[in-house]
Design a protein around this motif. Structure first.
Motif, PDB file in Angstrom:
ATOM      1  N   SER A 447     -73.697  -5.816  91.385  1.00 46.99           N
ATOM      2  CA  SER A 447     -74.774  -4.829  91.325  1.00 46.99           C
ATOM      3  C   SER A 447     -75.189  -4.420  92.735  1.00 46.99           C
ATOM      4  O   SER A 447     -74.463  -4.654  93.699  1.00 46.99           O
ATOM      5  N   GLY A 452     -83.546  -7.374  99.553  1.00 47.06           N
ATOM      6  CA  GLY A 452     -85.005  -7.388  99.517  1.00 47.06           C
ATOM      7  C   GLY A 452     -85.575  -6.995 100.866  1.00 47.06           C
ATOM      8  O   GLY A 452     -84.883  -6.431 101.722  1.00 47.06           O
ATOM      9  N   SER A 479     -85.226  -8.063  95.887  1.00 48.46           N
ATOM     10  CA  SER A 479     -84.917  -6.853  95.121  1.00 48.46           C
ATOM     11  C   SER A 479     -84.648  -7.225  93.657  1.00 48.46           C
ATOM     12  O   SER A 479     -84.398  -8.381  93.323  1.00 48.46           O
ATOM     13  N   ASP A 480     -84.660  -6.231  92.774  1.00 48.55           N
ATOM     14  CA  ASP A 480     -84.375  -6.479  91.362  1.00 48.55           C
ATOM     15  C   ASP A 480     -82.976  -7.059  91.173  1.00 48.55           C
ATOM     16  O   ASP A 480     -82.768  -7.979  90.372  1.00 48.55           O
ATOM     17  N   SER A 481     -81.995  -6.510  91.911  1.00 47.45           N
ATOM     18  CA  SER A 481     -80.620  -6.991  91.736  1.00 47.45           C
ATOM     19  C   SER A 481     -80.462  -8.426  92.237  1.00 47.45           C
ATOM     20  O   SER A 481     -79.754  -9.236  91.634  1.00 47.45           O
ATOM     21  N   GLN A 483     -82.876 -10.703  92.286  1.00 45.41           N
ATOM     22  CA  GLN A 483     -83.539 -11.554  91.305  1.00 45.41           C
ATOM     23  C   GLN A 483     -82.698 -11.717  90.034  1.00 45.41           C
ATOM     24  O   GLN A 483     -82.658 -12.801  89.442  1.00 45.41           O
ATOM     25  N   ALA A 484     -81.993 -10.660  89.644  1.00 53.63           N
ATOM     26  CA  ALA A 484     -81.160 -10.746  88.441  1.00 53.63           C
ATOM     27  C   ALA A 484     -79.998 -11.715  88.624  1.00 53.63           C
ATOM     28  O   ALA A 484     -79.402 -12.171  87.639  1.00 53.63           O
ATOM     29  N   ARG A 488     -85.046 -15.292  94.476  1.00 54.89           N
ATOM     30  CA  ARG A 488     -86.479 -15.345  94.224  1.00 54.89           C
ATOM     31  C   ARG A 488     -87.252 -14.893  95.472  1.00 54.89           C
ATOM     32  O   ARG A 488     -86.716 -14.903  96.584  1.00 54.89           O
ATOM     33  N   ASN A 489     -88.502 -14.515  95.275  1.00 53.21           N
ATOM     34  CA  ASN A 489     -89.386 -14.248  96.403  1.00 53.21           C
ATOM     35  C   ASN A 489     -89.631 -15.540  97.177  1.00 53.21           C
ATOM     36  O   ASN A 489     -89.507 -16.644  96.631  1.00 53.21           O
TER      37      ASN A 489
END
Length: 501
Positions: A447, A452, A479-481, A483-484, A488-489
């Motif tokens: 992806s 981030g 970023s969303d990708s 995290q997917a 993690r933050n």
């Protein structure tokens, strides 16, 4: 190796950001900003100390130009105590220049005490469980520097390094009383042709701006090496630095450190100031061999040639530093074809209140396009200054690109504050996201390349010539990708107090 630390430091007040020779980006504490080596922000020599005034920065090479007389330096052997009157403290006068046979033969004594509290929330950003950590580092140093005329010198530095309150150990933070540096300098004057200085022993060895071969200031134990270094200097025109060393292996006991027989580091580094349109010019080749390295493609022997060049310039308003490196060699029988490109620059409004500087840093470090093609494209630095990305050091330089706009201000002469977002991507989708300096990585995923954003705040206060306080805060928003795919933050806070005498 150490868990992430995030943010580079600022201080000294004019120009930009940097870990070595001659330039300054946001300039180090005190007068500019400092990098991991504590040298001038963008590129002043590695010996530069975060100081309120920085007439001519020190050169962290054997026989190089020392720092301003009577001031402590980040690289301690770049200090100049040849003039007994240079010390402004009566006690320092007695220990910084102890005459043995006239003023030409004298002994300097000194030391350092540092406390550094760090707190990571998700230091590996989800790669491992239970990765919160909040140790307090303590670093103590004692040094003796004997000068016998202009051409002979013996330097000894002892260190004691502890770590308290940690959830898991960081090996470079732990080393009981041991020989940290010990070397002899023997200079051979060549008249108008300059001089050659030979340095056998154990020593710190930042190269160039210190980004790819730095000192690891964020941990108690900096990078040190054991072997031979020889430097030719034609003042103001050329320096040629040759070295053949092994990294020092850090063992946690007392007087038990020694050279790491599983690693070899040798090469040559040339630097010429003001050679091309007023730009300084560096050229270098070095080879770093490791019996065991870890990448997404596997674990095995890694032998890397680094071929690189650099252009740098610092003016009263503009500063710029550009560097490119190509890597060849082999990693577990795969041909290495990797590269890195680094840019840092900025503009300082010197006449405006708080002397604001607008800066931009961007880097590209290649990743591996296809792990099955028999080639290895992942860039791996020899001894990275991880705060190039942030003091939190969440990420290594492998398979990474970033863009970091920043603003730096100086509310008063001794305080420097820098802030900005650092946008991070993977260089190649076929490679993972590399965490910290250990080589551990998230598995490749197809992806978005976006990893981030680091939101960085750095502040430094040079309270006196010898006492400094620094603060770092980095919040990483995944970023969303990312995290997917398990990311993690994370968050990092660092508070440091450092006293040098």
């Amino acid at each position: 190796m150490r868990s992430p630390r995030a943010l580079t430091l600022l201080a000294c007040g004019t120009a930009a950001f940097a870990f070595q020779p001659a330039f300054a980006q946001s300039v180090p504490p005190e007068s500019v900003k400092t990098d991991e080596t504590g040298t001038l922000a963008t590129q002043a020599p590695p010996g530069v100390r975060p100081a309120r005034s920085q007439p001519r920065p020190a050169e962290a090479i054997p026989g190089g130009r020392p720092g301003p007389a009577g001031l402590p330096q980040n690289i301690r052997w770049t200090e100049d105590w040849s003039n007994p009157a240079a010390a402004d403290d009566p006690l320092l006068v007695k220990i910084k220049h102890i005459p043995i046979a006239g003023d030409d033969v004298y002994l300097t004594l000194g030391g350092e005490a540092r406390a550094y509290y760090t707190r990571w929330h998700r230091s590996s950003l989800g790669l491992r469980a239970n990765d919160d950590n909040d140790p307090l580092q303590s670093r103590l140093r004692l040094l003796a520097d004997l000068h016998v005329g202009e051409n002979l010198r013996a330097y000894l530095e002892l260190g004691d390094n502890r770590e308290f309150g940690e959830q898991f150990a960081t090996p470079p933070n732990r080393d009981k009383l041991d020989v940290y540096q010990a070397f002899v300098d023997v200079a051979l004057p060549l008249g108008k042709a300059g001089k050659i200085t030979f340095r056998p022993g154990r020593f710190e060895m930042p190269l160039g701006n210190g980004k790819l071969a730095g000192v690891r200031e964020g941990l108690n134990m900096r990078f040190t090496y054991q072997g031979l270094r020889a430097t030719y200097i034609l003042p103001g025109k050329l320096s040629v630095d040759l070295f053949a060393v092994r990294p020092v292996q850090i063992d946690p006991g007392t007087f038990d450190d020694g050279p790491n027989d599983a690693q070899v580091f040798h090469g040559v580094y040339l630097s010429a100031p003001n050679r091309i349109a007023g730009f300084g010019t560096d050229l270098y080749w070095y080879e770093f061999k490791r019996d065991r390295a870890t990448l997404t493609a596997g674990v095995g022997r890694d032998e890397r040639n680094n071929w690189g060049g650099r252009l740098w310039k610092r003016g009263p308003r503009w500063d710029i530093d550009i560097e490119g490196t190509y890597q060849s060699g082999s990693f577990i029988n795969k041909d290495i074809r990797a590269f890195g490109a680094m840019f840092e620059g900025g503009y300082t409004f010197g006449d405006a209140p708080m002397q604001p500087r607008l800066g931009l840093r961007t880097n590209y470090f290649s990743g591996d396009r296809n792990p099955a093609d028999g080639k290895q494209g992942t860039f791996v630095p020899a001894a990275a200054r991880l705060p190039l990305i942030s003091e939190a050091a969440f990420f290594s330089f492998s398979n990474l690109m970033d863009i970091y706009p920043s603003i730096t201000v100086k509310p008063i002469a001794s305080i420097t504050i820098m802030a900005g977002p650092d946008f991070l991507w993977r260089a190649r989708k076929g490679d993972g996201v590399y965490i910290g300096p250990s080589g551990s990585s998230f598995a490749p995923y197809r992806s978005s390349r976006s990893i981030g954003t680091d939101f960085n705040l750095e502040a430094s206060w040079q309270a006196t010539d010898r006492l400094a306080f620094r603060l770092w805060e980095t919040y990483f928003a995944a970023s969303d990708s990312f995290q997917a795919n398990g990311g993690r933050n994370g968050n990092y806070l660092g508070l440091m107090a450092n006293y040098r005498f």
